[in-house]
Design an enzyme around this catalytic site. Sequence first.
Site, mmCIF file in Angstrom:
data_model
loop_
_atom_site.group_PDB
_atom_site.id
_atom_site.type_symbol
_atom_site.label_atom_id
_atom_site.label_comp_id
_atom_site.label_asym_id
_atom_site.label_seq_id
_atom_site.Cartn_x
_atom_site.Cartn_y
_atom_site.Cartn_z
ATOM 1 N N GLU A 174 0.832 -1.206 0.000
ATOM 2 C CA GLU A 174 0.000 0.000 0.000
ATOM 3 C C GLU A 174 0.861 1.248 0.000
ATOM 4 O O GLU A 174 2.022 1.235 0.381
ATOM 5 C CB GLU A 174 -0.933 0.011 1.218
ATOM 6 C CG GLU A 174 -0.305 -0.379 2.543
ATOM 7 C CD GLU A 174 0.732 0.576 3.074
ATOM 8 O OE1 GLU A 174 0.555 1.806 2.902
ATOM 9 O OE2 GLU A 174 1.724 0.125 3.664
ATOM 10 N N GLU A 317 4.474 -0.476 2.017
ATOM 11 C CA GLU A 317 4.725 -0.699 0.587
ATOM 12 C C GLU A 317 4.600 -2.168 0.174
ATOM 13 O O GLU A 317 4.592 -2.469 -1.011
ATOM 14 C CB GLU A 317 6.125 -0.218 0.160
ATOM 15 C CG GLU A 317 6.402 1.240 0.389
ATOM 16 C CD GLU A 317 7.798 1.646 -0.066
ATOM 17 O OE1 GLU A 317 8.524 0.790 -0.655
ATOM 18 O OE2 GLU A 317 8.190 2.800 0.172
#
Length: 595
Positions: A174, A317
């Site tokens: 994300e 991430e």
Amino acid sequence: MKKLKETISLIDGLNTKAQEQMEQHLNSLTKPFGSLGLLESLAIKIAGITGNAQPNIDPAMVVLMASDHGVTAEGVSAYPSEVTQQMVRNFITGGAAINVLSRASNASVQVVDIGINGELQLPGLINRKIRFGTNNMVQGPAMERTEAVSAIEVGIEVAQSAIQKGARLLALGEMGIGNTTASSAMVAVLGQLSVDQVVGFGTGINTDEKVKKANVIKRSIEINQPNPADPIDVLAKVGGLEIAGLAGIVLGAAAARVPVLIDGFITAVAALTAVRMTPACVHYLIASHQSVEPGHIFVNKLLGLQPLVNLNLRLGEGSGTAIALPIVRSAIKIANEMSTFEQAGVSGSTDGSVKGTAEVAKTSEILPTEPTLQIATLHEFDVQQKQGVYNAIYSRRDIRSFIKQPIEEEKLYRILKAAHHAPSVGFMQPWNFIAVRSDEIKQQLHDVVSKEIQVAGKYFEDDRSLLYPKLKLEGILEAPVTICFTCDPTRNGDHVLGRNTIPETDAYSVVCAMQNLWLAARAEGLGVGWVSFYKKQDIRKILNIPPHIEPIGLMSVGYTHQFQEQPVLETVGWGKRIPIDNLIYTDNWGSNKTK
């Protein structure tokens, strides 16, 4: 909404036959039983997920959802919101940590714009934008409910597309400045936890800013009043678009029987959201790591997942998934490439439980004749029936949190009938079952139990004294039904066959009935919590039980959000299950055979 409902209808439990085959295969490999620990558990789980005793998780893909959050206007992050766009460019050009780590772990990265506050035209970026970021949730809902559903369905479609292109494992990533604020708000509501417990330092704010962030979240929850029993309502009011999209990926992968590797706090909250929508999703999840974000600890506990590593990560991430992926891959390679004792020409164990080359040859000469085999298996359940029994035993949990949904009368009757078919000394059947549905009576039971829980807490010291207040020890008010199991010692008269020298066997019989109900309830998808904090006279008074009748136990029954993989007390560190080999003696107390 149609796609969401269709996807949920396809999600089922693990394939127990494939799991059994994997376990048998692992036990035949050139190693002691269980010596590869969590790697073996992973291989068995992935076999159950995929329905394949020789599974494959490659190609593996990290799917990174990106979105902006209106709540950043409140100053909850150490970075400005434009960093979301800048980092997405970095992902696309391959310069971010997730790109480097994914290259190291041989995984591809797919980036999806599901709600970035700006127009990005970048090669390879998948544009599935629902809207230009969420609203500021301090001023009202982060998004409309329909937008939250659309974002979930985008996640489902992205997962379906990735799987159609060949992905055999999906890892969650994300990007979204402000998303730890949204995630903290969501887990506080979904887990019914205090905001201060779950709020962390996010991207690197200081202590004063953390206090400010917590206050923003508290105001957001107070203003929006999200419903903890409705995960989509929570998502829409205090969540984020990327969180919704990631929840959709979990649902889409689970429907296709593809494992999902969770990253840190934000992706874990997305996974929890999917599990609250359909509890069977939890079987498809693998926790890559434990981050330093305090809320992540609670989410992993709510999901009942054991993280593979703890490296003090807080990047997001998808970085943790890329680091953990080689561990998952190792579990599969062990199962698919390691030699068995027979293949390697290695002798088996001395007790005969593991057959090597010599032992296999030897036993093949003395195989039992057909009549002996028939006798040995005459009354044996088939593999699927046996697995169902063992599944109920091994996945039974003491449940304390319930969904406020009534139990179907036929289902309640079935589990009570199962209790009534328990063994009892002299077939005296000393039990009665009082099914308490009245809110007024449940409140009275809750009050006397709560009083005794407070008293019991004074007896614990050291670490347990600190842990005890955090434990939830009953769910009487939440559960639709609490059953009181009673014992009538006068049933069948003064002389009961088999009870002459051990009169308490009538109470033991009632406990057998409690266990029968517990296992039947697990098979029916119902949670059960055994409540034993009470004085018998209090229960007799509340339920009008005659003086000679013993209230043996209270069991709260109802639907629950999840069944944890481990008992709660083991998960929180209260205690561990004692190895069975330490408890088995041969012929005399303390005489156990050394392996």
